[in-house]
Design a protein around this motif. Sequence first.
Motif, PDB file in Angstrom:
ATOM      1  N   LYS A  16       0.846  -1.214   0.000  1.00 30.86           N
ATOM      2  CA  LYS A  16       0.000   0.000   0.000  1.00 30.86           C
ATOM      3  C   LYS A  16       0.874   1.255   0.000  1.00 30.86           C
ATOM      4  O   LYS A  16       0.590   2.233  -0.694  1.00 30.86           O
ATOM      5  N   LEU A  17       1.945   1.210   0.790  1.00 33.44           N
ATOM      6  CA  LEU A  17       2.863   2.350   0.885  1.00 33.44           C
ATOM      7  C   LEU A  17       3.509   2.611  -0.481  1.00 33.44           C
ATOM      8  O   LEU A  17       3.582   3.744  -0.956  1.00 33.44           O
ATOM      9  N   ARG A  18       3.933   1.525  -1.118  1.00 32.87           N
ATOM     10  CA  ARG A  18       4.565   1.664  -2.440  1.00 32.87           C
ATOM     11  C   ARG A  18       3.597   2.257  -3.462  1.00 32.87           C
ATOM     12  O   ARG A  18       3.983   3.109  -4.277  1.00 32.87           O
ATOM     13  N   GLU A  19       2.350   1.795  -3.384  1.00 33.26           N
ATOM     14  CA  GLU A  19       1.323   2.319  -4.314  1.00 33.26           C
ATOM     15  C   GLU A  19       1.135   3.825  -4.103  1.00 33.26           C
ATOM     16  O   GLU A  19       1.100   4.599  -5.052  1.00 33.26           O
ATOM     17  N   GLN A  20       1.048   4.194  -2.820  1.00 39.35           N
ATOM     18  CA  GLN A  20       0.861   5.607  -2.475  1.00 39.35           C
ATOM     19  C   GLN A  20       2.020   6.454  -3.015  1.00 39.35           C
ATOM     20  O   GLN A  20       1.822   7.522  -3.569  1.00 39.35           O
ATOM     21  N   LEU A  21       3.232   5.905  -2.863  1.00 42.64           N
ATOM     22  CA  LEU A  21       4.414   6.648  -3.303  1.00 42.64           C
ATOM     23  C   LEU A  21       4.466   6.763  -4.825  1.00 42.64           C
ATOM     24  O   LEU A  21       4.755   7.831  -5.365  1.00 42.64           O
ATOM     25  N   SER A  22       4.152   5.680  -5.501  1.00 44.96           N
ATOM     26  CA  SER A  22       4.232   5.768  -6.968  1.00 44.96           C
ATOM     27  C   SER A  22       3.145   6.697  -7.501  1.00 44.96           C
ATOM     28  O   SER A  22       3.331   7.335  -8.537  1.00 44.96           O
ATOM     29  N   GLY A  23       2.046   6.842  -6.727  1.00 42.89           N
ATOM     30  CA  GLY A  23       0.991   7.783  -7.111  1.00 42.89           C
ATOM     31  C   GLY A  23       1.472   9.228  -7.130  1.00 42.89           C
ATOM     32  O   GLY A  23       0.916  10.074  -7.825  1.00 42.89           O
ATOM     33  N   ILE A  24       2.502   9.522  -6.344  1.00 41.97           N
ATOM     34  CA  ILE A  24       3.022  10.894  -6.343  1.00 41.97           C
ATOM     35  C   ILE A  24       4.418  10.938  -6.985  1.00 41.97           C
ATOM     36  O   ILE A  24       5.217  11.855  -6.750  1.00 41.97           O
ATOM     37  N   ASP A  25       4.714   9.899  -7.790  1.00 37.57           N
ATOM     38  CA  ASP A  25       5.973   9.824  -8.547  1.00 37.57           C
ATOM     39  C   ASP A  25       7.220   9.799  -7.651  1.00 37.57           C
ATOM     40  O   ASP A  25       8.238  10.400  -7.981  1.00 37.57           O
ATOM     41  N   TYR A  26       7.122   9.123  -6.517  1.00 39.50           N
ATOM     42  CA  TYR A  26       8.297   8.937  -5.668  1.00 39.50           C
ATOM     43  C   TYR A  26       8.789   7.503  -5.812  1.00 39.50           C
ATOM     44  O   TYR A  26       8.000   6.565  -5.912  1.00 39.50           O
ATOM     45  N   GLU A  27      10.120   7.375  -5.809  1.00 40.61           N
ATOM     46  CA  GLU A  27      10.679   6.032  -5.897  1.00 40.61           C
ATOM     47  C   GLU A  27      11.198   5.629  -4.516  1.00 40.61           C
ATOM     48  O   GLU A  27      11.958   6.373  -3.887  1.00 40.61           O
ATOM     49  N   GLY A  28      10.781   4.474  -4.044  1.00 33.78           N
ATOM     50  CA  GLY A  28      11.178   4.039  -2.703  1.00 33.78           C
ATOM     51  C   GLY A  28      12.354   3.073  -2.744  1.00 33.78           C
ATOM     52  O   GLY A  28      12.361   2.128  -3.519  1.00 33.78           O
TER      53      GLY A  28
END
Length: 339
Positions: A16-28
């Motif tokens: 879920k965290l990864r999805e949230q981050l990719s939604g704002i164009d952040y790479e984890g």
Amino acid sequence: MIIQLDKDITATQKEKLREQLSGIDYEGNEVKTQFGEYLVAVGKKDFDIRSIGMMAGIRDIHRVSDPYKLVSKKWKINDTVIDLGDGVKIGAGHFSIMAGPCSIESEKQIESTISHLVENGISIMRGGVYKPRSSPYSFRGLGMDGLKMWYAKAKEAGLKIITEVMMVEQITDMVDYVDIFQVGARNSQNFNLLDALGEVDKPVLLKRGISGTINELLQAAEYIFSNGNEKIMLCERGIRSYENAYRNCFDINAIAMLKEKSHLPVIADPSHGIGVRAFVEPVALASIMGGADGVIMEVHQTPEKAFSDGQQTLSYKEAANTYLKMKKTFDLRKEFGKM
Ligand code: PEP
Ligand code: MN
């Protein structure tokens, strides 16, 4: 951005965290160390970090705009303390002295140095068994045989040891015989070596490169941390300048700045910093007032006969005097801190 994860975060929560981050164009980038689990997220968009901070499985979230992240003081305001065991601690108010020869030369020399250190209450011995030398014809160290002999004698005397590792391939052989790995100035940006040292659970003292900037040193430390090892010390050992009256230009500014920018302990190396025996002590004392958590210095029974760096090495008598002054200077700095 640094996202500290809960120890028991579930796979679904991570997803879920990864999805949230990719939604704002952040790479984890996932980082797991001896002490914690983090997601270092890199991106450009400005957003309300609370939207992630509130998610399940997240311990804390911090915005860090520095090019280095995990070694930055922007997320970890308390100084890091490195515990070597047996009551030997580095950083966060503990003052450390690491002393010994530039090169480990012989069994006799090891024994003599150990007696000197024990007599003076010094608990960390330095020495090189793999020596980076400007000339290939200079003494290049005793290698693993020397290290094993030294380690056994140091343990017997209750001393910790710090020694330089030059290549990734040496780590596996050395790891059981060192208390601190030293990365020399010439290897400060050897990223393969830094990656590999991130995978071992042994403290690393990382020296600043001969022409390395403060930012480069901190990013080099980030390599080690982001590969899993939080036990890092930064070391100012002088940089190259146009001045040739002394060996290197010891940068006290860097010590004060590193203490401000990072939570990692900072160790000063006045021996290589100035490279002239007579001035090692004043530079050491100045580095302590500048904020250093410790000093690493070269000592030898007969400096003029040392296999390497004799010109910047103190005799036992000189060193004993300097240790006392360094401890007093550290106490004085603490006093100043209260004023
Ligand atoms: C050393 O510590 O002896 C040494 C070689 O240091 P540097 O990497 O700072 O030159
Ligand atoms: Mn040296």
